[in-house]
Design an enzyme around this catalytic site. Structure first.
Site, PDB file in Angstrom:
ATOM      1  CB  THR A 163      -2.398  -3.474   0.133  1.00 24.21           C
ATOM      2  OG1 THR A 163      -1.682  -4.480  -0.596  1.00 24.21           O
ATOM      3  CG2 THR A 163      -1.732  -3.368   1.821  1.00 24.21           C
ATOM      4  CG  ASP A 164      -3.052  -7.992  -2.961  1.00 22.66           C
ATOM      5  OD1 ASP A 164      -2.241  -6.977  -2.629  1.00 22.66           O
ATOM      6  OD2 ASP A 164      -3.185  -8.383  -4.114  1.00 22.66           O
ATOM      7  CD  GLU A 165       2.316  -5.677  -1.115  1.00 23.62           C
ATOM      8  OE1 GLU A 165       3.081  -5.599  -0.368  1.00 23.62           O
ATOM      9  OE2 GLU A 165       2.456  -5.283  -2.354  1.00 23.62           O
ATOM     10  CE1 TYR A 179       2.055  -0.076   1.609  1.00 19.08           C
ATOM     11  CE2 TYR A 179       1.911  -2.336   0.675  1.00 19.08           C
ATOM     12  CZ  TYR A 179       1.503  -1.017   0.860  1.00 19.08           C
ATOM     13  OH  TYR A 179       0.320  -1.015  -0.007  1.00 19.08           O
ATOM     14  CE  LYS A 225      -2.353   0.631   3.281  1.00 20.24           C
ATOM     15  NZ  LYS A 225      -3.148   1.670   2.957  1.00 20.24           N
TER      16      LYS A 225
HETATM   17  P1  NAD Z   1       1.065   6.669  -3.773  1.00 21.01           P
HETATM   18  O1  NAD Z   1       2.431   6.470  -3.193  1.00 21.01           O
HETATM   19  O2  NAD Z   1       1.112   7.019  -5.185  1.00 21.01           O
HETATM   20  O3  NAD Z   1       0.430   7.910  -3.093  1.00 21.01           O
HETATM   21  C1  NAD Z   1       0.312   8.299  -1.693  1.00 21.01           C
HETATM   22  C2  NAD Z   1      -0.198   9.736  -1.581  1.00 21.01           C
HETATM   23  O4  NAD Z   1      -0.070   9.857  -0.292  1.00 21.01           O
HETATM   24  C3  NAD Z   1       0.835  10.748  -2.126  1.00 21.01           C
HETATM   25  O5  NAD Z   1       0.036  11.712  -2.867  1.00 21.01           O
HETATM   26  C4  NAD Z   1       1.680  11.419  -0.990  1.00 21.01           C
HETATM   27  O6  NAD Z   1       1.784  12.735  -0.992  1.00 21.01           O
HETATM   28  C5  NAD Z   1       0.185  11.203   0.224  1.00 21.01           C
HETATM   29  N1  NAD Z   1       0.772  11.063   1.721  1.00 21.01           N
HETATM   30  C6  NAD Z   1       2.002  10.215   2.083  1.00 21.01           C
HETATM   31  N2  NAD Z   1       2.264  10.636   3.162  1.00 21.01           N
HETATM   32  C7  NAD Z   1       1.575  11.443   3.569  1.00 21.01           C
HETATM   33  C8  NAD Z   1       1.135  12.081   4.913  1.00 21.01           C
HETATM   34  N3  NAD Z   1       1.879  11.890   5.833  1.00 21.01           N
HETATM   35  N4  NAD Z   1      -0.099  12.947   4.970  1.00 21.01           N
HETATM   36  C9  NAD Z   1      -0.577  13.450   4.037  1.00 21.01           C
HETATM   37  N5  NAD Z   1      -0.498  12.706   2.628  1.00 21.01           N
HETATM   38  C10 NAD Z   1       0.514  11.923   2.531  1.00 21.01           C
HETATM   39  O7  NAD Z   1       0.401   5.566  -3.360  1.00 21.01           O
HETATM   40  P2  NAD Z   1      -0.830   4.670  -4.032  1.00 21.01           P
HETATM   41  O8  NAD Z   1      -0.035   3.568  -5.122  1.00 21.01           O
HETATM   42  O9  NAD Z   1      -1.971   5.797  -4.859  1.00 21.01           O
HETATM   43  O10 NAD Z   1      -1.726   4.238  -3.053  1.00 21.01           O
HETATM   44  C11 NAD Z   1      -2.690   4.861  -2.222  1.00 21.01           C
HETATM   45  C12 NAD Z   1      -3.272   3.735  -1.275  1.00 21.01           C
HETATM   46  O11 NAD Z   1      -3.811   2.750  -2.023  1.00 21.01           O
HETATM   47  C13 NAD Z   1      -2.359   3.527  -0.127  1.00 21.01           C
HETATM   48  O12 NAD Z   1      -2.978   3.520   0.894  1.00 21.01           O
HETATM   49  C14 NAD Z   1      -1.857   2.036  -0.603  1.00 21.01           C
HETATM   50  O13 NAD Z   1      -1.420   1.223   0.461  1.00 21.01           O
HETATM   51  C15 NAD Z   1      -3.113   1.510  -1.233  1.00 21.01           C
HETATM   52  N6  NAD Z   1      -2.810   0.636  -2.308  1.00 21.01           N
HETATM   53  C16 NAD Z   1      -2.065   0.587  -3.443  1.00 21.01           C
HETATM   54  C17 NAD Z   1      -2.084  -0.362  -4.344  1.00 21.01           C
HETATM   55  C18 NAD Z   1      -1.357  -0.063  -5.447  1.00 21.01           C
HETATM   56  O14 NAD Z   1      -1.146  -0.939  -6.411  1.00 21.01           O
HETATM   57  N7  NAD Z   1      -0.558   0.979  -5.709  1.00 21.01           N
HETATM   58  C19 NAD Z   1      -3.058  -1.639  -4.147  1.00 21.01           C
HETATM   59  C20 NAD Z   1      -3.881  -1.687  -3.229  1.00 21.01           C
HETATM   60  C21 NAD Z   1      -3.809  -0.331  -2.044  1.00 21.01           C
HETATM   61  O1  DAU Z   2      -0.470  -5.806  -4.107  1.00 24.32           O
HETATM   62  C1  DAU Z   2      -0.871  -4.501  -3.755  1.00 24.32           C
HETATM   63  C2  DAU Z   2       0.469  -3.803  -3.675  1.00 24.32           C
HETATM   64  O2  DAU Z   2       1.154  -3.703  -5.228  1.00 24.32           O
HETATM   65  C3  DAU Z   2       0.259  -2.323  -3.056  1.00 24.32           C
HETATM   66  O3  DAU Z   2      -0.142  -2.429  -1.844  1.00 24.32           O
HETATM   67  C4  DAU Z   2       1.602  -1.415  -3.127  1.00 24.32           C
HETATM   68  O4  DAU Z   2       1.407  -0.117  -2.632  1.00 24.32           O
HETATM   69  C5  DAU Z   2       2.119  -1.442  -4.786  1.00 24.32           C
HETATM   70  O5  DAU Z   2       3.444  -0.954  -4.689  1.00 24.32           O
HETATM   71  C6  DAU Z   2       2.320  -2.947  -5.177  1.00 24.32           C
HETATM   72  O6  DAU Z   2       3.348  -3.739  -4.432  1.00 24.32           O
HETATM   73  P1  DAU Z   2       4.322  -4.558  -5.271  1.00 24.32           P
HETATM   74  O7  DAU Z   2       5.559  -4.747  -4.432  1.00 24.32           O
HETATM   75  O8  DAU Z   2       3.681  -5.739  -5.797  1.00 24.32           O
HETATM   76  O9  DAU Z   2       4.760  -3.743  -6.566  1.00 24.32           O
HETATM   77  P2  DAU Z   2       5.872  -3.262  -7.402  1.00 24.32           P
HETATM   78  O10 DAU Z   2       5.670  -2.412  -8.648  1.00 24.32           O
HETATM   79  O11 DAU Z   2       6.771  -2.762  -6.536  1.00 24.32           O
HETATM   80  O12 DAU Z   2       6.500  -4.783  -7.819  1.00 24.32           O
HETATM   81  C7  DAU Z   2       5.757  -5.508  -8.677  1.00 24.32           C
HETATM   82  C8  DAU Z   2       6.636  -6.819  -8.718  1.00 24.32           C
HETATM   83  O13 DAU Z   2       7.693  -6.579  -9.685  1.00 24.32           O
HETATM   84  C9  DAU Z   2       7.063  -7.548  -7.574  1.00 24.32           C
HETATM   85  O14 DAU Z   2       7.145  -8.985  -7.740  1.00 24.32           O
HETATM   86  C10 DAU Z   2       8.622  -6.784  -7.480  1.00 24.32           C
HETATM   87  C11 DAU Z   2       8.911  -6.912  -9.032  1.00 24.32           C
HETATM   88  N1  DAU Z   2       9.865  -5.968  -9.279  1.00 24.32           N
HETATM   89  C12 DAU Z   2       9.592  -4.361  -9.121  1.00 24.32           C
HETATM   90  C13 DAU Z   2      10.546  -3.472  -9.401  1.00 24.32           C
HETATM   91  C14 DAU Z   2      10.102  -1.901  -8.665  1.00 24.32           C
HETATM   92  C15 DAU Z   2      10.924  -6.099 -10.181  1.00 24.32           C
HETATM   93  O15 DAU Z   2      11.435  -7.254 -10.525  1.00 24.32           O
HETATM   94  N2  DAU Z   2      11.706  -5.183 -10.580  1.00 24.32           N
HETATM   95  C16 DAU Z   2      11.644  -3.664  -9.947  1.00 24.32           C
HETATM   96  O16 DAU Z   2      12.553  -2.983 -10.336  1.00 24.32           O
END
Ligand code: NAD
Ligand code: DAU
Length: 352
Positions: free
Chosen positions: A133-135, A158, A162
């Site tokens: 992630t970019d975080e 988190y 990562k």
């Molecule tokens: P998600 O939470 O939707 O899915 C996570 C998946 O991992 C689920 O299917 C869950 O069952 C599985 N999982 C969790 N713990 C596990 C374990 N112990 N063993 C096996 N499987 C397990 O997540 P996502 O949003 O699809 O993100 C996927 C990946 O991409 C993550 O590594 C996240 O850090 C990264 N990522 C997400 C975003 C985003 O915006 N969602 C952006 C950048 C990177």
């Molecule tokens: O940048 C990549 C990341 O983006 C991934 O690594 C994470 O897995 C993914 O969850 C996401 O993280 P964020 O914290 O940015 O996403 P989230 O959807 O939780 O929140 C987006 C923005 O909205 C953030 O500034 C928090 C705000 N927010 C979120 C929720 C859930 C609110 O204001 N209200 C809310 O109820």
């Protein structure tokens, strides 16, 4: 590249399911093994359309379980791992950091050890790909972009977990010569995202006329990317990325939360046949997220210049498709938002 057997961890989650679908459909001669524990975030409904394809197999298990992971390596003898399984929600990491340490850090080392052991230090044609992630880069002020050389500065449990995975994967590259790539992506949006994250949560709340909880002043900025574009980038990096390299992936698509929510409300109201802007009355400012990162924005020029990847969708189009998908799939949403989700929601929002 010869036909591959690839283990995709976390393939039943949001991004993982889009990646599994892309690879199963694009590579009929590969074997795609989806390894997922099916935590609250994993849902096999996401993959109904491809579950019977001959080149796809699902294995349920936990990446922290060394015996299980080892048995999967023995059974499939994979050429590559694309590792997405994780605890992924920042708010949950604030209330329960330990599960993030366990899944994200211990789970990643467990996979790295299994790969090292099973490949017996002969890494010809092998690859360990960490989807990150970019975080990990922390937070930006009003200007500037994260590049691949930006120093790590994670600020939530988190993002710290990562960041640890990236460090560990690089350590196996330097110490044991394991072939690796890492990508760090910005916020994804699109179908099948668990409704704890901003966009699906707000679509569901607008539909049910529930408050829209905006953290702090709402002027936090994220760089949004259509989830299928992320899957395309991962496929490209898996096949064409250089050993040991990191690639940043982002949409060149920055929105403050308030602007994004304005666009979202407009689109949901339109698709529900409500007067334009009606659901703005649902906006509620709530207590801020602890340690809330102000701004993320990605410089994706490396993956663009080296591998030719560019995002395909503009935000207005992507948002319309996203809203349509959730409104057309309210049974998917309803089955997820019953039961334990309800408890999470109450804990997360009722005392804010
Ligand atoms: P998600 O939470 O939707 O899915 C996570 C998946 O991992 C689920 O299917 C869950 O069952 C599985 N999982 C969790 N713990 C596990 C374990 N112990 N063993 C096996 N499987 C397990 O997540 P996502 O949003 O699809 O993100 C996927 C990946 O991409 C993550 O590594 C996240 O850090 C990264 N990522 C997400 C975003 C985003 O915006 N969602 C952006 C950048 C990177
Ligand atoms: O940048 C990549 C990341 O983006 C991934 O690594 C994470 O897995 C993914 O969850 C996401 O993280 P964020 O914290 O940015 O996403 P989230 O959807 O939780 O929140 C987006 C923005 O909205 C953030 O500034 C928090 C705000 N927010 C979120 C929720 C859930 C609110 O204001 N209200 C809310 O109820």
């Amino acid at each position: 590249m010869k036909n591959q057997t690839i283990i995709i961890t976390g393939g039943a989650g949001f991004i993982g399911s889009h990646l599994v679908r892309l690879m199963v459909n694009k590579y009929p001669d590969y074997k795609i093994v989806n390894l997922d524990a099916l935590t609250y975030a994993g849902n096999l409904e996401n993959l109904r359309d491809i579950e019977n394809k001959p080149n796809y197999v699902f294995e349920r298990g936990d990446i922290t379980d060394a015996d299980f992971v080892s048995s999967i390596f023995k059974k499939y003898n994979p050429d590559g791992i694309i590792h997405l399984a994780a605890e992924s929600h920042v708010d949950r990491s604030i209330s329960n950091p330990m599960s993030f340490i366990q899944t994200n850090i211990v789970g990643t080392v467990t996979l790295l050890n299994a790969a090292k052991h099973h490949w017996a230090d002969n890494f010809d044609g092998k690859l360990f790909y960490n989807v990150s992630t970019d975080e990990v880069y922390g937070t930006l002020g009003d200007t500037g972009l994260f590049t691949e050389t930006t120093s790590y500065d994670p600020r939530s449990p988190y993002s710290a977990s990562k960041a640890s995975t990236d460090h560990l994967v690089r350590a196996y590259f330097h110490t044991y010569d394991m072939p690796i790539v890492i990508s760090n992506c910005s916020n994804n949006y699109g179908p099948n995202q668990f409704p704890e994250k901003l966009i699906p949560l707000f679509i569901n709340n607008i539909k049910h006329n529930k408050p829209l909880p905006i953290y702090g002043d709402g002027k936090y900025t994220r760089d949004w990317l259509w989830v299928e574009d992320h899957a395309v980038a991962i496929d490209l990096i898996y096949h064409k990325g250089k050993n040991g390299e990191t690639y940043n992936i982002g949409g060149h698509n920055e929105w403050t939360n308030l602007d994004l929510i304005g666009l979202l409300i407009k689109e949901v109201d339109k698709q529900l046949g409500r007067p334009e802007g009606k659901s703005k009355e649902l906006i509620t400012y709530v207590k801020d997220r602890a340690g809330h990162d102000r701004r993320y924005a990605i410089d994706a020029s490396k993956v663009q210049n080296d591998l030719g990847w560019v995002p395909s969708l503009q935000m207005e189009e992507g948002m319309a498709l996203t809203v349509k998908w959730y409104l057309d799939n309210m049974d998917w949403m309803d089955s997820i938002t019953s039961g334990t989700y309800q408890k999470y929601y109450e804990n997360q929002y009722e005392k804010r």
